[in-house]
Design a protein around this motif. Structure first.
Motif, PDB file in Angstrom:
ATOM      1  N   MET A 153       0.818  -1.214   0.000  1.00 57.86           N
ATOM      2  CA  MET A 153       0.000   0.000   0.000  1.00 57.86           C
ATOM      3  C   MET A 153       0.855   1.268   0.000  1.00 57.86           C
ATOM      4  SD  MET A 153      -3.212  -0.518  -0.283  1.00 57.86           S
ATOM      5  CE  MET A 153      -4.438  -1.783  -0.116  1.00 57.86           C
ATOM      6  N   TRP A 160      -1.243  -0.763  -6.147  1.00 54.07           N
ATOM      7  CA  TRP A 160      -2.003  -0.943  -4.908  1.00 54.07           C
ATOM      8  C   TRP A 160      -2.437   0.417  -4.365  1.00 54.07           C
ATOM      9  CZ3 TRP A 160      -2.518  -5.374  -1.404  1.00 54.07           C
ATOM     10  CH2 TRP A 160      -2.287  -6.586  -2.070  1.00 54.07           C
ATOM     11  N   ARG A 161      -1.510   1.331  -4.312  1.00 59.24           N
ATOM     12  CA  ARG A 161      -1.805   2.648  -3.753  1.00 59.24           C
ATOM     13  C   ARG A 161      -2.856   3.390  -4.577  1.00 59.24           C
ATOM     14  NH1 ARG A 161       2.451   6.324  -0.736  1.00 59.24           N
ATOM     15  NH2 ARG A 161       1.145   8.143  -0.443  1.00 59.24           N
ATOM     16  N   SER A 193      -5.279   2.225  -6.024  1.00 54.18           N
ATOM     17  CA  SER A 193      -6.597   1.626  -5.829  1.00 54.18           C
ATOM     18  C   SER A 193      -7.345   2.260  -4.660  1.00 54.18           C
ATOM     19  CB  SER A 193      -6.460   0.122  -5.579  1.00 54.18           C
ATOM     20  OG  SER A 193      -5.924  -0.111  -4.291  1.00 54.18           O
ATOM     21  N   LEU A 194      -6.652   3.022  -3.838  1.00 48.29           N
ATOM     22  CA  LEU A 194      -7.259   3.611  -2.648  1.00 48.29           C
ATOM     23  C   LEU A 194      -7.974   4.916  -2.982  1.00 48.29           C
ATOM     24  CD1 LEU A 194      -4.252   3.139  -0.196  1.00 48.29           C
ATOM     25  CD2 LEU A 194      -6.303   1.709  -0.382  1.00 48.29           C
ATOM     26  N   ASP A 242      -9.654   6.703  -0.674  1.00 41.64           N
ATOM     27  CA  ASP A 242      -9.351   7.540   0.497  1.00 41.64           C
ATOM     28  C   ASP A 242      -7.923   7.249   0.960  1.00 41.64           C
ATOM     29  OD1 ASP A 242     -12.094   8.456   0.538  1.00 41.64           O
ATOM     30  OD2 ASP A 242     -12.615   6.518   1.424  1.00 41.64           O
ATOM     31  N   GLU A 243      -6.982   7.501   0.085  1.00 38.97           N
ATOM     32  CA  GLU A 243      -5.591   7.097   0.291  1.00 38.97           C
ATOM     33  C   GLU A 243      -5.019   7.514   1.642  1.00 38.97           C
ATOM     34  OE1 GLU A 243      -1.442   8.639  -1.487  1.00 38.97           O
ATOM     35  OE2 GLU A 243      -2.838   7.873  -2.995  1.00 38.97           O
ATOM     36  N   VAL A 255      -6.545   5.618   4.683  1.00 38.66           N
ATOM     37  CA  VAL A 255      -6.158   4.205   4.795  1.00 38.66           C
ATOM     38  C   VAL A 255      -4.695   4.084   5.220  1.00 38.66           C
ATOM     39  CG1 VAL A 255      -5.848   2.046   3.518  1.00 38.66           C
ATOM     40  CG2 VAL A 255      -7.901   3.438   3.145  1.00 38.66           C
ATOM     41  N   ARG A 261     -14.459   0.850   3.212  1.00 40.63           N
ATOM     42  CA  ARG A 261     -13.296   1.149   2.377  1.00 40.63           C
ATOM     43  C   ARG A 261     -13.778   1.285   0.944  1.00 40.63           C
ATOM     44  NH1 ARG A 261      -8.110  -1.318   4.279  1.00 40.63           N
ATOM     45  NH2 ARG A 261      -7.805  -0.310   6.289  1.00 40.63           N
ATOM     46  N   TYR A 271     -12.414   1.370  -2.981  1.00 44.98           N
ATOM     47  CA  TYR A 271     -11.303   1.031  -3.867  1.00 44.98           C
ATOM     48  C   TYR A 271     -11.687   1.289  -5.323  1.00 44.98           C
ATOM     49  CZ  TYR A 271      -9.552  -1.646   0.149  1.00 44.98           C
ATOM     50  OH  TYR A 271      -9.121  -2.027   1.385  1.00 44.98           O
TER      51      TYR A 271
END
Length: 192
Positions: A56, A62-63, A65-66, A68-69, A72, A124, A126
């Motif tokens: 993450m 992966w990052r 995909s966030l 609300d980076e 998270v 969450r 994504y």
């Protein structure tokens, strides 16, 4: 951590919902196929990099995909900070923290805030590169707290997410139901 048959059985039965077995320091021990392909192919990463916190903070797919980076990443860091005292003498734990501090300025920023937080079910959001927006309830359930074994499960919060998770599972349906750190690069030792 040893992967037990009951772990893999649960992973397979939770399909099409993403689920994985993790250690208490976020090492991904096994994952079902929807989790495996949620962000990128988990099995394409070297075993030593299959750590959710590491991926993450350092892996763009992966990052990205966030939704609300910052929230998270702050929470992951706070959970690591919360558990640090019980792992003070654990070389695996200390190596992860050291690597994250060396490679991620965002980790350093969150780490130095000294925030702590417990486990809780939470929303969450994504962005899956394969199926788009996913709103899920993210749950971390301890299977054996003393051994540091937990399962993480993502369940849909709405019909559209449920349909997208079903679509993701159908897109990758040729893959084994689950894979683990002990599998070969092609997943040939994975469960059917």
């Amino acid at each position: 951590m040893d992967l037990r048959p009951e772990h893999t059985s649960v992973l397979a039965k939770l399909l099409p919902y993403p689920a994985a077995v993790q250690t208490d320091c976020y090492d991904l021990v096994a994952a079902n196929r929807t989790y495996r392909y949620l962000f990128a192919d988990l099995d394409a990463y070297p075993v030593e990099e299959r750590n959710c916190a590491w991926l993450m903070f350092t892996e763009p797919s992966w990052r990205n995909s966030l939704v609300d980076e910052d929230s998270v990443l702050r929470e992951i860091t706070a959970k690591l900070r919360t558990r640090q005292p019980e792992h003070r003498d654990d070389p695996r734990w200390n190596a992860l923290i050291t690597r994250l501090r060396q490679e991620s300025p965002d980790f350093v920023r969150h780490w130095e805030s000294y925030e702590i937080v417990g486990d809780r079910t939470q929303l969450r959001r994504y962005r899956s590169p394969r199926v788009g927006a996913l709103d899920v309830q993210f749950q971390s359930l301890w299977m054996d707290r003393v051994r540091g074994e937990r399962i993480i499960v993502m369940t849909p919060t709405d019909v559209a997410t449920a349909q997208r998770l079903e679509r993701l599972d159908s897109l990758v349906g040729a893959a084994p139901a689950w894979t683990s750190r002990g599998d070969s690069a092609d997943g040939s030792a994975a469960g059917a």
